[in-house]
Design an enzyme around this catalytic site. Structure first.
Site, short mmCIF file in Angstrom:
data_model
loop_
_atom_site.label_atom_id
_atom_site.label_comp_id
_atom_site.label_asym_id
_atom_site.label_seq_id
_atom_site.Cartn_x
_atom_site.Cartn_y
_atom_site.Cartn_z
N ASP A 176 38.50 34.83 34.81
CA ASP A 176 38.03 36.20 34.94
C ASP A 176 36.54 36.07 34.66
OD1 ASP A 176 37.06 38.78 34.45
OD2 ASP A 176 39.09 39.48 34.04
N HIS A 177 35.74 36.09 35.71
CA HIS A 177 34.35 35.68 35.50
C HIS A 177 33.58 36.64 34.57
CE1 HIS A 177 33.75 38.41 38.87
NE2 HIS A 177 32.49 38.47 38.55
N HIS A 239 39.08 42.69 34.88
CA HIS A 239 37.80 42.80 34.18
C HIS A 239 37.78 43.92 33.12
CE1 HIS A 239 36.88 40.23 37.43
NE2 HIS A 239 36.62 41.15 38.33
#
Ligand code: NAP
Length: 480
Positions: A176-177, A239
């Site tokens: 999950d950047h 996110h």
């Protein structure tokens, strides 16, 4: 400081957009910083019949650097293999190539399998990596997978089982950047490194929390995927709920992967899962319509002119743990909004008993701006200079990075973590599972109620219903 690492990356989807825009530049930064040096190699695979030379040119073109010689040296570590992931024969060739590169670059058996392609292939790839013995016995074998991890709890669970047959949880790194972003990582330092915040971080002192992930772009070239996902699945499940978990988790026993993940899982487990009627009261969905010279969602290429997909979602959510039950967390995300920004506002409760009877006290607000530039600010009340006693609002502004400091890209930091086996900033399966259970309840209610989708003009901050969500509680969005 990270030390030199040795590893062979096998990137499935090596010709794709993600690989070119994010992975090759991130690998180059690790090379430039010496974390990757002589003992690393990359195999890019996809169906296109590219040569090594062409692949290396693509890699070179995807990184920007002044030192062209360094870029050339870097690209020599890359090889390409044309490969259909469904074809068993191709894994035989892949194994030979992996062994050859392992010897050539003296890598010692460490392998990172990066699955930068549709999740429907993940199980097939994981199975073949094991059955064709592309996983090694003499080094580590880690699998990095991209979002989306499923489209609901059921499909995510199936996907997890398909991977889990072959790779243990400790070796699966779910990206999950947002967890690689500097300012998201800063939440920890702020919360647990400062007694002023640590002591106040609970429902006694916090009135509400607001999280906004706004995008100014429309669906662009991701229309096909987006039409089947929508804002709730695309941004909230991963996110936004990850940020919620960082803001509401209890203090971990130590700054370590195991302790942090344990507390994050507890926070997500404590999410209040809504009944259908509650979804109606607490969630808003909407779609952008033409304005300011921009097309509406339904007019975009590859989008159904009758599409019911939401490009905006807002909601009020609760984490029912000891410190946060009763603190509303307002979230919103959408495409074609006024600006691209990620921002968290923590609004503290009013001072009990205002001694400045004729003057209003402004709320203390701690704001964490994640993007476009990282900034932390705190709004306080101070005295105006001069005669008498007038109050004014002022802000403490902190820029953790100075203007000239290069902030590492999220992918660079996450790849560096994966290289050393640190999964702190990757999502554990249980986090994914609890997030989907929450999101499924909203989705299910929306699907059942077929409630009319609200609309908002391109370039606005969303539909009026999202403002009403807060107005009904006597509040408003701080970021507008
Ligand atoms: P993409 O540009 O469509 O790339 C897909 C890749 O898969 C291509 O390299 C394609 O190459 C390869 N491929 C497709 N079918 C194959 C098969 N049967 N055998 C072997 N290779 C095959 O997609 P992307 O944007 O890079 O995204 C990849 C993944 O990352 C997706 O799951 C996406 O949701 C996720 N993601 C992407 C982004 C982003 O910014 N792009 C952001 C977050 C998450 P060939 O056509 O040559 O086979």
């Amino acid at each position: 400081m990270r030390t030199k690492q040795q590893a062979l990356f096998i990137i499935f989807g090596g010709t794709g957009d993600l690989a070119k825009r994010k992975l090759y530049p991130a690998l180059f930064e690790l090379y430039r910083k010496g974390i990757l040096s002589e003992h690393f190699a990359v195999i890019g695979t996809a169906r296109r019949p590219w040569s090594d030379e062409h692949y290396q040119t693509v890699v070179r073109n995807s990184v920007s650097a002044d030192d062209q010689q360094q870029v050339n040296e870097f690209s020599k570590h890359f090889c390409y293999q044309s490969h259909n992931v469904n074809d068993t024969k191709h894994y035989v060739t892949l194994k030979k190539l992996a062994e050859r590169l392992d010897q050539k670059f003296k890598i010692g058996g460490n392998r990172l399998f990066y699955l930068a392609m549709s999740p429907r292939f993940f199980g097939t790839i994981a199975g073949h990596l094991k059955s064709q013995k592309i996983v090694t016995a003499d080094g580590y074998n880690r699998m990095i997978v991209e979002k989306p991890f499923g489209r609901d709890f059921k499909s995510a669970n199936e996907l997890n089982q398909a991977i889990g047959q072959y790779f243990a949880e400790k070796d699966v790194f779910r990206i999950d950047h947002y967890l690689g972003k500097e300012m998201v990582q800063n939440i920890f330092a702020l919360r647990f490194g400062n007694n002023i915040f640590r002591s106040l971080w609970n429902s006694r002192y916090i009135d509400n929390i607001q999280i906004t992930l706004s995008e100014s772009l429309g669906v662009e070239e991701r229309a096909g995927y987006y039409e089947t996902a929508g804002a709730l699945r695309d941004m909230v499940q991963n996110h936004i709920l990850q940020i919620v978990s960082l803001l509401t988790m209890n203090m971990p026993a130590s700054y370590s992967e195991t302790d942090i993940r344990r507390e994050k899982i507890c926070a997500l487990k404590a999410l209040k899962v809504y009944q259908p009627q509650e979804v109606k009261q607490n969630f808003v969905r909407a779609q952008y319509v033409a304005a300011n010279g921009l097309k509406g969602y339904r007019q975009e290429d590859q989008i159904d002119p009758q599409s019911q997909t939401e490009t905006f979602a807002a909601g009020k959510i609760f984490v029912e743990n000891e410190n946060f039950s009763n603190v509303p967390i307002y979230i919103r995300t959408g495409k074609r909004l006024q600006t691209k920004a990620t921002r968290i506002d923590i609004i503290f409760k009013a001072v009990p008993g205002n001694i400045f009877t004729t003057q209003q006290l402004a709320d203390n607000i701690l704001t964490i701006k994640v993007e476009p530039e990282g900034e932390i600010s705190l709004q306080v009340n101070t005295k105006k200079v001069g005669q008498g006693y007038q109050l004014q609002q002022q802000q403490f502004n902190l820029f953790p990075a100075d203007k000239h400091q290069l902030i590492p890209e999220a992918y660079e930091k996450l790849l560096a973590d994966a290289l050393v086996g640190d999964a702190t900033n990757f999502t554990h399966w249980e986090e994914v599972a609890y997030s989907w259970k929450f999101v499924d309840a909203v989705r299910h209610a929306w699907d059942q109620q077929k409630a009319a989708l609200a609309t908002y003009p391109c370039g606005s901050m969303g539909p009026k219903q999202a403002d009403q969500l807060l107005a009904a509680d006597g509040r408003h969005w701080i970021f507008n």
